[in-house]
Design an enzyme around this catalytic site. Structure first.
Site, mmCIF file in Angstrom:
data_model
loop_
_atom_site.group_PDB
_atom_site.id
_atom_site.type_symbol
_atom_site.label_atom_id
_atom_site.label_comp_id
_atom_site.label_asym_id
_atom_site.label_seq_id
_atom_site.Cartn_x
_atom_site.Cartn_y
_atom_site.Cartn_z
ATOM 1 N N PHE A 116 -13.671 3.375 0.664
ATOM 2 C CA PHE A 116 -14.462 3.639 -0.544
ATOM 3 C C PHE A 116 -15.221 2.422 -1.057
ATOM 4 C CE2 PHE A 116 -9.877 3.739 -1.961
ATOM 5 C CZ PHE A 116 -9.802 2.443 -2.443
ATOM 6 N N ASP A 122 -9.169 8.373 2.001
ATOM 7 C CA ASP A 122 -8.431 7.211 2.488
ATOM 8 C C ASP A 122 -8.920 6.833 3.876
ATOM 9 O OD1 ASP A 122 -6.416 5.146 2.610
ATOM 10 O OD2 ASP A 122 -5.187 6.367 1.269
ATOM 11 N N GLN A 128 1.254 -10.347 -1.913
ATOM 12 C CA GLN A 128 0.881 -9.313 -0.953
ATOM 13 C C GLN A 128 -0.573 -8.844 -1.014
ATOM 14 O OE1 GLN A 128 4.602 -6.533 -1.368
ATOM 15 N NE2 GLN A 128 3.752 -6.330 0.677
ATOM 16 N N TRP A 177 6.137 8.659 -6.334
ATOM 17 C CA TRP A 177 5.491 9.749 -7.069
ATOM 18 C C TRP A 177 6.445 10.921 -7.298
ATOM 19 C CZ3 TRP A 177 2.542 6.971 -9.302
ATOM 20 C CH2 TRP A 177 1.542 6.199 -8.736
ATOM 21 N N HIS A 208 -4.865 -2.694 -9.094
ATOM 22 C CA HIS A 208 -3.987 -3.874 -9.135
ATOM 23 C C HIS A 208 -3.968 -4.624 -7.801
ATOM 24 C CE1 HIS A 208 0.131 -2.027 -7.690
ATOM 25 N NE2 HIS A 208 -0.847 -1.763 -6.849
ATOM 26 N N ASP A 209 -4.554 -4.047 -6.752
ATOM 27 C CA ASP A 209 -4.645 -4.731 -5.458
ATOM 28 C C ASP A 209 -5.788 -5.749 -5.411
ATOM 29 O OD1 ASP A 209 -2.551 -3.280 -4.353
ATOM 30 O OD2 ASP A 209 -3.855 -1.773 -3.450
#
Length: 346
Positions: free
Chosen positions: A238, A211, A307, A165, A256-257
């Site tokens: 969440f 988180d 992964q 980031w 995308h996970d």
């Protein structure tokens, strides 16, 4: 006579075949501390001096340094005493630990985790599942239990994400005018790198990092100073726990996970919690609609295979998910960097 094709293809294949060698050279130089030592020395050093200070063999270090010169990671000057090595601007900016844009922790995560999973890419393609059990002997039934299998691993991942980031965060936060969204939840906000970019660009906003409890605890201790009042925290999962009402929800490298059904579950839940007129910002590496690239997106999609449970998607695929969850006025913005942005409104 050889055709142009005969001359070009072997060179391309050589580059592809040796790509992993290039990565390993960079990983090894970072892990040994080559770039940090040269930064601290404030000048060039001989291979003998570098080997002595880092506790390596002279012959091995000399070859590593020469390879780094070939990769433009180091510069070299020939003196009467021999070769003297120095950092390039690239290594000084991205490969030294103290640089604000350092990718050191990201590279260590790739070296010690991603590479081991990729060793089982053939198995992943065959069975369509991630490879944590083969690579590390841990169950992947709880995806983030496997991903954060030790505190050290989790912290390395968190530092690595913030490093990304530091380079790409401003572009995705600035892709759309988000100034009208003052109450923002960064779902899976991890170490807060994107939240920091958000409050910097939109000073009237507050961002809550939502988180897992252990991630939030480390973020408070290491990444977000207590005096930063515009960033707050919400501990939870969440998928299982309630999502509070907000103007905007950021999902950066989250969808995308997961497979489509899990993405739909989360987006539908967000839509119900979202204030009228609010929205959701997706930050992902987007595939071209015709699947011709970019190469980074294809590589990341394979990384998701080994992964996670997810994949990279096209803008149309993300738009379909958002629309099915109830969002409208969907906009897509390619940033020209590693990550792109999609905004949907309620």
């Amino acid at each position: 006579m050889s055709s142009t094709q005969d001359l070009v293809y072997p060179q391309i294949l050589f580059q592809y075949n040796n790509g992993f060698l290039v990565s390993k050279i960079m990983f090894t130089a970072c892990e040994l501390g080559v770039f940090d030592l040269l930064l601290e020395s404030e000048g060039s050093l001989s291979s003998d001096a570098i080997a002595e200070r880092l506790g390596t063999s002279v012959s091995g270090m000399e070859r590593l340094l020469d390879a780094c010169v070939g990769l433009k990671l180091l510069g070299v000057e020939m003196k009467s005493e021999g070769a003297f090595y120095r950092n390039t601007e690239l290594s000084k900016l991205y490969l030294t630990k103290s640089s604000p844009k350092s990718q050191y922790h990201n590279l260590m995560y790739y070296s010690k985790t991603v590479y081991l999973c990729w060793h089982y890419l053939t198995d992943a393609v065959r069975d369509g599942k991630n490879q944590y059990e083969r690579a590390f002997g841990v169950s992947s039934k709880d995806l983030f239990g496997a991903l954060y299998r030790s505190e050290e691993e989790m912290i390395t991942f968190m530092y690595g994400l913030n490093a990304i980031w530091s380079i790409c965060g401003r572009d995705v936060i600035a892709a759309f005018d988000l100034s009208s969204f003052t109450v923002i939840y960064d779902l899976g906000g991890c170490a807060g790198g994107l939240a920091q970019e958000c409050i910097s660009l939109y000073p009237n906003s507050t961002v809550t990092i939502y988180d897992l409890p252990k991630v939030v605890q480390v973020t408070k201790e290491r990444f977000v100073p207590p005096e930063e009042r515009r960033i707050t925290f919400h501990e939870g999962d969440f998928f299982k726990d309630p999502i509070p009402e907000a103007d905007l929800y950021i999902l950066a490298r989250i969808l995308h996970d997961w497979a489509d059904d899990k993405c739909m579950q989360l987006l539908t839940k967000i839509h119900k919690a979202c204030k009228p007129g609010g929205g959701v910002l997706l930050v992902e590496t987007l595939l071209n609609e015709d699947k011709t690239g970019p190469l980074e997106a294809h590589l990341f999609s394979l990384m998701m295979l080994v992964q996670t449970e997810g994949k990279e998607r096209t803008p149309a695929e993300y738009s379909k998910l958002l629309t099915a969850a109830g969002f409208r006025e969907i906009q897509v913005k390619k940033t020209g960097k590693l990550y792109d942005a999609i905004l949907g409104r309620k």
